[in-house]
Design an enzyme around this catalytic site. Sequence first.
Site: not given
Length: 438
Positions: A133, A140, A205, A207, A239, A243, A246, A259, A263, A380
């Site tokens: 990744d 971001h 996320e 991606e 992904d 949070r 993490q 993570k 995915t 975000e």
Amino acid sequence: MIDATHDAGLRSWVDSANGHPDFPIQNLPLGIFSPSGGGPRAGVAIGSMILDLGAAQAAGLLLGDAARAAEAMSGGTLNAFFALGAGPRAALRVRLSALLAEGSAERARLEPCLHPAEGCTLHLPARIGDYTDFYVGIHHATNVGKVFRPDNPLLPNYKYVPIGYHGRASSVVPSGTVIRRPQGQRKRPEENAPSFGPCRNLDYELELGIWIGPGNALGDPVPVGEAARHVAGYCLLNDWSARDIQAWEYQPLGPFLGKSFGTTISPWVITPEALAPFRLAQPPRPEGDPPPLPYLLDEVDQREGAFDLELEVLLETPGLRERGLPPHRLGLSSTRHMYWTVAQMVAHHASNGCNLQSGDLLGSGTLSGPEDSALGSLLEITRGGKHPLLLASGEERRYLEDGDALVLRARARREGFASIGFGECRGSILPAPVAKVA
């Protein structure tokens, strides 16, 4: 790379392909599917149908390099096909375009090879040996950096190095697979010690996924000017991110359990040939940014190594469904916000002699835009959960709740060419497993 297969006026005798939002005849993405009552096999999406490549080959409709490409997919994965590189892949595309085009003399022989997509199961297109990744979405990276380091959001290496980390290939799953809320250690700022339990701050996320084609031998770097030859295709990638887990675990070695629980990728491989009309120059770096180091700089890659793909994120919730309301659009972004090109990512990954292999998967990192409407994660959008999102159903979301579903979509558009899409990348959230009592 632009040829007759990209002709915007080209139509297919498969009626559903004409004007299809994702899979017109100009796309022809590849994947692995199982028809009702059958085992996994290679197929091509064409409108609302899937063409069985093995059946087309058995009917004698594929010859030369096109037949070689189909034979490489006969094992139920695309790994061997990816390893063949661009020649057989392009030959297969040209032959399929001719077979499926309006007026094809082979329609009667090919029609029995088609299956309605709604009755088929889609699988991962390849055995993923490794998953990496990256972190090439600069907006971001800046937004997340502001949450944790308001005075220094981007670390000094970001504009010199395509940042990445090694992910967990075993938990990469195809669209439609449910994701169980992970458990782990988490610690709020006001707490003296961590606790173990279900993730409180579950996120997504947005991606772009990149499939590796021909690999490189251990110890042999891939020059940036040759890196595009090592790419077999593209997909969408979500992904999922815990949070709170993490935030507690990521120092000093980076993401781990926050993570590795899941995915999700879209199951169709969009080939480089299909995306040829939608390439563009890499956007110029802001004034004052350092130029890429020589091993990451190639004139052709800078001129045509970026993509113009529209990326959309939709949220479905129990409340929206109960009230018959449409999904809530969380963001509309673009691959134009990638600070590094795909070729630069591949070249950097192999620059130390690391051997990439056919079927390896790369993630771009979250591709947010500069506007609030183009953000690619709830971290975000809600400013780290401090500003909840109000939905039309009256529900609020700081992060994802059980029963929510995330849908990623992508669309390529350019004047004078047929628009193509990637298909859905969908995942739904189930509650964390019930703790076992000893």
